[in-house]
Design a protein around this motif. Structure first.
Motif, PDB file in Angstrom:
ATOM      1  N   ALA A   1      -3.269  -7.229   4.153  1.00 45.92           N
ATOM      2  CA  ALA A   1      -4.446  -7.593   3.341  1.00 45.92           C
ATOM      3  C   ALA A   1      -4.099  -8.702   2.352  1.00 45.92           C
ATOM      4  O   ALA A   1      -4.901  -9.617   2.118  1.00 45.92           O
ATOM      5  N   LEU A   2      -2.911  -8.647   1.781  1.00 55.37           N
ATOM      6  CA  LEU A   2      -2.488  -9.700   0.845  1.00 55.37           C
ATOM      7  C   LEU A   2      -2.288 -11.029   1.568  1.00 55.37           C
ATOM      8  O   LEU A   2      -2.704 -12.088   1.080  1.00 55.37           O
ATOM      9  N   PHE A   3      -1.631 -10.985   2.731  1.00 51.35           N
ATOM     10  CA  PHE A   3      -1.433 -12.232   3.485  1.00 51.35           C
ATOM     11  C   PHE A   3      -2.788 -12.858   3.828  1.00 51.35           C
ATOM     12  O   PHE A   3      -2.990 -14.061   3.664  1.00 51.35           O
ATOM     13  N   ASP A   4      -3.714 -12.042   4.305  1.00 49.18           N
ATOM     14  CA  ASP A   4      -5.016 -12.588   4.706  1.00 49.18           C
ATOM     15  C   ASP A   4      -5.786 -13.122   3.500  1.00 49.18           C
ATOM     16  O   ASP A   4      -6.400 -14.192   3.562  1.00 49.18           O
ATOM     17  N   GLY A   5      -5.750 -12.373   2.400  1.00 50.40           N
ATOM     18  CA  GLY A   5      -6.487 -12.799   1.203  1.00 50.40           C
ATOM     19  C   GLY A   5      -5.920 -14.075   0.611  1.00 50.40           C
ATOM     20  O   GLY A   5      -6.660 -14.960   0.154  1.00 50.40           O
ATOM     21  N   ALA A   6      -4.588 -14.203   0.614  1.00 54.87           N
ATOM     22  CA  ALA A   6      -3.960 -15.418   0.082  1.00 54.87           C
ATOM     23  C   ALA A   6      -4.279 -16.618   0.969  1.00 54.87           C
ATOM     24  O   ALA A   6      -4.562 -17.711   0.469  1.00 54.87           O
ATOM     25  N   ALA A   7      -4.262 -16.400   2.293  1.00 54.75           N
ATOM     26  CA  ALA A   7      -4.571 -17.509   3.209  1.00 54.75           C
ATOM     27  C   ALA A   7      -5.998 -17.992   2.987  1.00 54.75           C
ATOM     28  O   ALA A   7      -6.264 -19.203   2.996  1.00 54.75           O
ATOM     29  N   ALA A   8      -6.924 -17.062   2.753  1.00 47.31           N
ATOM     30  CA  ALA A   8      -8.327 -17.456   2.529  1.00 47.31           C
ATOM     31  C   ALA A   8      -8.474 -18.286   1.252  1.00 47.31           C
ATOM     32  O   ALA A   8      -9.396 -19.086   1.130  1.00 47.31           O
TER      33      ALA A   8
END
Ligand code: GUN
Ligand code: ZN
Length: 435
Positions: free
Chosen positions: A153-160
């Protein structure tokens, strides 16, 4: 300007120019120097930004082909880098009455258990990353929970959001409650899958994440060391020598180790991409080892004061020191607030922390210690345009103090001591306005 909900950014032109008082560092300032050649301050200058990078830095107003963002009279700093913070602990910030080991049992572990639910992990990551940006932090080294989905979830949120993020699933196979333990084989599979899918993707990087020595078996620590040895581009994040009862417990659990740090050293976890939080109760041999290995200590002043952990010995540290919030042990995500606390920690030890050493540790110093100095931590041509614009003062008290500052250090020191997220005028990540 239009707002796209999905990407959570305000549309920004590809090519634009920012005006303001530019402050960053060209080297590490010497301890105690209030006048330092390492400080680069360009009052009322322009940064030229194209395709998310800084392509120019000049006094002259750019020609009309550049879209302008005029922040004249405001302070422009590189985005802050928080090198140690816990996403799932936002809800236990400001929990009363305990020191580290009791605080973990009473408040922290119950909060982290909720992140087994993917929806909770995703919602938690969104709130957390937006709160970092709203505090002026554009890059971070983050603890999620033991659950694979919480790292995802952190990886996806940071990428966004285009942020520079370093994280990895927490390893914890003993001395933790049900619902928060993994096992060596499953943890290794989860790490390898997350590394394959996220490490080096965009601005995401993977950190092998050992919570701390007491919550991993020797077998799990060995597995973590094996991951680091197999790929030298991986980071390592953990806690070390934070609290005296913790240090005594580690000595009981690992009687063969020379010290707490030696538990990590023996399995190959102390290396140049290692970020070790706290490091308060280290001896000289440990401090020398950190320097020899090129590892860094993430100093967490508000946490150390709040949990009564101790006073970090910063002057003369032979290793790199970066600055970190350690929320929820720390009481604020704001790095300016943590810089102010860092000054007070040193004052209690009879030392004086300059604004230069403090700000350097939260920007260029952290970036270099993470081996990311070419990308972040400064306002140089070629670096990614992660930067924040700050009001020099908010409110009549700070404004009155700012008005009588006689030199640059005095002015920046007063800013660092009084500022918080309410001083943030704008935050840009890779050239995109996010706040
Ligand atoms: N040591 C092990 N876990 C933690 C944590 O979550 N916070 C702090 N401050 N120290 C720790
Ligand atoms: Zn921590």
């Amino acid at each position: 300007m239009s707002f796209t909900n999905q990407e959570k950014s305000v549309d920004q032109p590809r090519r634009w120019a920012l005006r303001g008082d530019l402050l960053d560092f060209t080297a590490a300032p010497a301890w105690g120097d209030v006048e330092s050649a390492a400080v680069r301050f360009d009052r009322d200058h322009w940064l030229l930004i194209e395709g998310g990078r800084i392509v120019g830095r000049q006094a002259a107003e750019p020609d009309a082909s550049w879209v302008r963002r005029d922040h004249a009279g405001q302070l422009v700093l590189p985005g802050f880098i928080d090198t140690h913070v816990h996403c799932p602990q936002l809800e236990v910030i400001a929990s009363y009455g305990t020191e580290l080991l009791d605080w973990l049992q009473r408040y922290t572990f119950p909060a982290e258990r909720a992140f087994a639910d993917p929806a909770r992990s995703r919602a938690g990551a969104e709130v957390f990353l937006d709160a970092l940006l709203a505090s002026g932090t554009t890059a971070a080294v983050v603890f999620p929970t033991v659950h694979k989905v919480s790292a995802e979830a952190l990886f996806d949120g940071a990428a966004a959001r285009g942020m520079r993020l370093i994280t990895g699933k927490v390893l914890m196979d003993r001395h933790a409650p049900d619902g928060l333990r993994d096992d060596v084989a499953q943890a290794e599979r989860d790490c390898i899958d997350l590394i394959d899918r996220h490490h080096g993707q965009g601005r995401n990087a993977y950190a092998v994440t050992v919570r701390f020595a007491p919550t991993s078996t020797p077998e799990q620590l060995a597995m973590a060391g094996g991951l680091c040895r197999a790929d030298a581009s991986l980071y390592l994040q953990t806690h070390v020598a934070e609290n005296r009862a913790e240090v005594a417990w580690v000595a009981e659990l690992f009687p063969q180790a020379r010290s707490y740090l030696d538990v990590y050293e023996r399995v190959g976890l102390v290396h140049e991409r290692a970020v070790l939080a706290h490091g308060i109760w280290l001896d000289e041999a440990d401090r020398r080892l950190l320097a020899d290995r090129g590892a860094q200590v993430a100093h967490c002043p508000s946490s150390n004061l709040f949990l009564g952990s101790g006073l970090f010995d910063w002057p003369g540290a032979p290793f790199a020191v970066s600055l970190a919030s350690d929320v929820g042990g720390g009481t604020t995500l704001s790095l300016p607030r943590n810089l102010a606390e860092a000054y007070k920690v040193q004052a209690l030890r009879g030392a004086r922390l300059t604004a230069w050493t403090a700000l350097h540790a939260a920007t260029r110093g952290a970036a270099e210690a993470l081996r990311l100095g070419d990308e972040i931590g400064g306002l140089s041509v070629g670096q990614t345009a992660d930067l924040c614009v700050w009001h020099w003062a908010r409110g009549p008290v700070a404004a009155a103090r700012d008005a009588v500052a006689r030199d640059l250090h005095e002015r920046v020191f007063a800013w660092m001591t009084l500022a918080d997220e309410r001083n943030l005028a704008a935050c840009y990540v890779a050239g995109q306005r996010r706040v």
